[in-house]
Design a protein around this motif. Structure first.
Motif, short mmCIF file in Angstrom:
data_model
loop_
_atom_site.label_atom_id
_atom_site.label_comp_id
_atom_site.label_asym_id
_atom_site.label_seq_id
_atom_site.Cartn_x
_atom_site.Cartn_y
_atom_site.Cartn_z
N TYR A 62 24.38 62.86 52.28
CA TYR A 62 25.12 61.40 52.05
C TYR A 62 26.28 61.07 52.94
CZ TYR A 62 28.22 58.19 49.35
OH TYR A 62 28.79 57.03 49.08
N ARG A 73 29.18 50.31 46.12
CA ARG A 73 27.62 50.57 46.25
C ARG A 73 27.12 52.04 45.47
NH1 ARG A 73 23.80 51.04 51.34
NH2 ARG A 73 25.46 52.54 52.15
N LYS A 74 27.71 52.98 45.79
CA LYS A 74 27.51 54.43 45.40
C LYS A 74 27.38 54.31 43.85
CE LYS A 74 31.62 56.67 45.48
NZ LYS A 74 32.45 57.90 45.71
N ASP A 96 25.87 57.55 56.44
CA ASP A 96 26.86 56.53 56.19
C ASP A 96 26.93 56.09 54.73
OD1 ASP A 96 27.69 56.49 58.99
OD2 ASP A 96 25.97 55.08 59.29
N GLY A 97 26.78 57.02 53.71
CA GLY A 97 27.22 56.73 52.61
C GLY A 97 26.05 55.93 51.95
N ASP A 98 24.69 56.22 52.51
CA ASP A 98 23.37 55.75 51.65
C ASP A 98 23.23 56.37 50.41
OD1 ASP A 98 20.94 55.00 50.96
OD2 ASP A 98 20.11 55.25 52.79
#
Lengths: 219, 134
Positions: free
Chosen positions: B45, A136-137, B49-51
């Motif tokens: 980040y 995703r990242k 939660d890793g958005d």
């Protein structure tokens, strides 16, 4: 066609590649200047290594680097960059071309070793591609340009592998291989592949907390 | 609505600011390999939660990167959009780590300067601010 891509076009690629890199170095020095270091952490940098160390200490040190955060990515990217330089520079067939063209004899790996290095390289590329597609990242900042640059990087190695194993029409694949290599050389100074040069300029010459050594230049 | 918010954006001034630092900023933007290794070095980040929108590279690409792509020809809505990126999604703690050596905080700070030049900045005083920053 073969004579053209091996002759004039190769020179164009070399001139653009080396000229582009020299141009970028001059530009870099024009937009930066030398200054007294601002950031001087007390007691030296936190990750400074002792001169003698045990394996455990090495791992302890690595845990504080990106190897600790991204062990797989770090290993893959190391292998990728090593193979990227070692495979083509020490390839027997390239060495023969150097000898034929300039009478320069270079050290080479055996063909089977380079074959394995190319396979490792292609596996690393596949890893990068899958990462771009599914994580995703990474996907969040991926554009068509990233895929294009990845394709430009893969093309010379994939076509070289195909040419070595004589898959499909050898002559066509060979011309495609030379063209792919030339395209890669031409785009390096002007795209994000420029990090080949700028990694060293940014991390060694620009002063910052994360710089290697004593960078004293500033923008 | 305050006077500043009604005033049109001075795109000429934005362009001058962008041009003054393009030697550094465009170079840094163009050398980002889009590898996303910087993500985990950002505490925001990690705490979201890793958005991906809190990823340092995402923040510069979608603020300063877009300003350069549009050559400064932007409107107030655009600047209001990047205001939350450069003030709320980044606190300029300077902890972000780029393996190539791209100075991400200086890019965020520069984007803040551009926004500020057009009167776009957060008001943390609850009595005057129309939006909540929490």
């Amino acid at each position: 066609m073969y004579d053209f891509v091996r002759g004039p076009l190769l020179w164009v690629a070399f001139i653009v590649f080396f000229g582009g890199l020299v141009f970028q170095i001059f530009q870099f020095f024009a937009v930066t200047k030398k200054k007294d270091p601002v950031f001087l952490p007390a007691g030296g940098k936190g990750l400074e290594k002792p001169s003698t160390e045990s394996t455990a200490q090495v791992f302890e040190f690595l845990r504080g680097t990106i190897f600790g955060t991204h062990p797989v990515m770090t290993l893959v990217t190391f292998l990728f960059h090593i193979c990227l330089f070692v495979a083509p520079l020490f390839l027997l067939a390239h060495s023969i071309l150097f000898y034929e063209s300039w009478n320069v004899s270079t050290w080479t790996f055996s063909e089977s070793t380079t074959n394995i290095l190319t396979l490792i390289f292609l596996a690393c590329c596949a890893f990068f591609l899958l990462r771009r597609l599914f994580i995703r990242k990474v996907r969040a900042i991926t554009t068509a340009y990233d895929y294009l640059v990845l394709a430009i990087t893969i093309a010379p190695f994939l076509s070289g592998y195909m040419a070595y194993h004589q898959w499909f029409d050898y002559k066509t694949v060979l011309i495609a291989h030379i063209l792919a290599g030339e395209v890669m050389l031409i785009v390096i100074p002007f795209t994000k592949l420029g990090h080949m040069l700028f990694f060293f300029l940014y991390r060694f010459l620009i002063g910052s907390e994360y710089s290697f050594g004593q960078g004293t230049r500033t923008w | 609505m305050t006077e500043k918010e009604k005033k049109p954006v001075d795109t000429g001034q934005i362009r001058r600011l962008l041009d003054a630092k393009k030697g550094k900023m465009k170079r840094l933007l163009s050398h980002c390999a889009h590898c996303s290794i910087c993500a985990e070095s950002c505490f925001l980040y990690m705490s979201h939660d890793g958005d991906p929108q809190y990823m340092p590279s995402y923040k510069v690409i979608n603020s300063l990167g877009r300003l350069y792509r549009k050559k400064g020809k932007v409107d107030r809505d655009f600047l209001e959009g990047i205001k939350s990126i450069v003030w709320r999604n980044c606190v300029l703690c300077r902890r972000c780590y780029c393996p190539i050596g791209i100075d991400i905080p200086s890019m965020i700070a520069f984007t803040r300067s551009i926004c500020r030049s057009q009167g776009v900045y957060p008001l943390f005083d609850e009595t005057t601010a129309k939006e909540s920053w929490l």
